[in-house]
Design an enzyme around this catalytic site. Structure first.
Site, PDB file in Angstrom:
ATOM      1  N   ASP A 102       5.832  -9.819   3.442  1.00 34.79           N
ATOM      2  CA  ASP A 102       5.724  -8.393   3.813  1.00 34.79           C
ATOM      3  C   ASP A 102       4.868  -7.932   4.597  1.00 34.79           C
ATOM      4  O   ASP A 102       3.902  -8.676   5.065  1.00 34.79           O
ATOM      5  CB  ASP A 102       5.573  -7.661   2.291  1.00 34.79           C
ATOM      6  CG  ASP A 102       5.040  -6.422   2.168  1.00 34.79           C
ATOM      7  OD1 ASP A 102       5.676  -5.582   3.233  1.00 34.79           O
ATOM      8  OD2 ASP A 102       4.134  -6.002   1.446  1.00 34.79           O
ATOM      9  N   ASP A 162       2.783  -4.587   5.067  1.00 35.37           N
ATOM     10  CA  ASP A 162       1.697  -3.599   4.564  1.00 35.37           C
ATOM     11  C   ASP A 162       0.927  -4.040   3.369  1.00 35.37           C
ATOM     12  O   ASP A 162       1.709  -4.310   2.434  1.00 35.37           O
ATOM     13  CB  ASP A 162       2.286  -2.168   4.359  1.00 35.37           C
ATOM     14  CG  ASP A 162       2.980  -1.573   5.727  1.00 35.37           C
ATOM     15  OD1 ASP A 162       2.154  -1.834   6.812  1.00 35.37           O
ATOM     16  OD2 ASP A 162       3.762  -1.162   5.621  1.00 35.37           O
ATOM     17  N   ASP A 214       2.900  -7.283  -1.940  1.00 30.53           N
ATOM     18  CA  ASP A 214       2.171  -6.665  -3.000  1.00 30.53           C
ATOM     19  C   ASP A 214       2.678  -5.574  -3.841  1.00 30.53           C
ATOM     20  O   ASP A 214       1.922  -5.107  -4.479  1.00 30.53           O
ATOM     21  CB  ASP A 214       0.938  -5.834  -1.925  1.00 30.53           C
ATOM     22  CG  ASP A 214       1.490  -4.969  -1.163  1.00 30.53           C
ATOM     23  OD1 ASP A 214       2.324  -5.199  -0.401  1.00 30.53           O
ATOM     24  OD2 ASP A 214       0.731  -3.702  -1.237  1.00 30.53           O
TER      25      ASP A 214
HETATM   26 MG   LIG Z   1       3.420  -4.010   1.072  1.00 34.53          MG
END
Ligand SMILES: [Mg+2]
Length: 195
Positions: A6, A8, A137
């Site tokens: 990922d 961000d 996240d």
């Molecule tokens: Mg993310």
């Protein structure tokens, strides 16, 4: 393994950029530091009367292009490839795509190099992308089908009480080795074509 990563909150420091832009744009507004956020969506940290303003930050031109790299991430991606893994970037674009989609690619080119641009998948539904591992996240990821990958949560304040093993750019070698071992045992490691 085929490792999806990922952007961000994993490669790019989204929270720090939000905080900085928020304080500049709304100096009189309440501010809840992203470093102590208890929710994945920043908006949910704020009282309802400020929700609309929170959605004006990441659509600004330059927001995604100028995100600071999270320390160690770029180096880890290169090291994983050198160790024989296949690495792909898997990122969900904003529905307000005008700046976001272009700038995510610009970020990858600037920080990883032009050859990494072809390794970017932008999708709103990450379960549709095949992989052995998704490093992300976001605490819980679901979509149209059962994903092929094992979700490894990236270290973030809102994940710290989850009880899950959290990956960061210091422990990733050990955490991924454990996932590989478990997938091998379960017979779920993907077979990658080498040509
Ligand atoms: Mg993310």
């Amino acid at each position: 393994m085929l490792i999806l990563v990922d952007m961000d909150g994993v490669l790019c420091n989204y929270g720090a950029a939000f905080d900085k832009a928020w304080k500049t744009k709304y100096p009189d507004a309440p501010w809840f530091p992203s470093e102590t956020a208890t929710t994945f969506f920043i908006k949910d940290q704020y009282p309802e009367e400020w929700h609309e303003q929170t959605s004006t930050i990441n659509v600004e031109p330059g927001f995604f292009r100028n995100l600071e790299p999270i320390s160690g991430g770029v180096e880890a991606l290169r090291a994983l490839e050198e160790a024989g893994h296949v690495v792909r970037i898997c990122t969900a674009p904003l529905t307000n795509y005008q700046n976001c989609v272009l700038e995510k690619h610009e970020w990858v080119e600037e920080h990883l190099g032009f050859e990494w641009v072809r390794k970017v998948t932008t999708t709103k539904d990450k379960v549709l992308v095949a992989g052995d591992v998704l490093i992300d996240d976001k605490p819980d990821i679901s979509g149209l089908i059962v994903p092929s990958w094992t979700h490894v949560r990236f270290d973030a304040p809102y994940n710290r009480l989850s009880g899950h093993t959290l990956l960061n750019w210091s422990n990733y070698v050990e955490v991924l080795a454990e996932v590989e071992k478990e997938r091998r045992k379960a017979g779920t490691l993907l077979t990658l074509r080498t040509s």
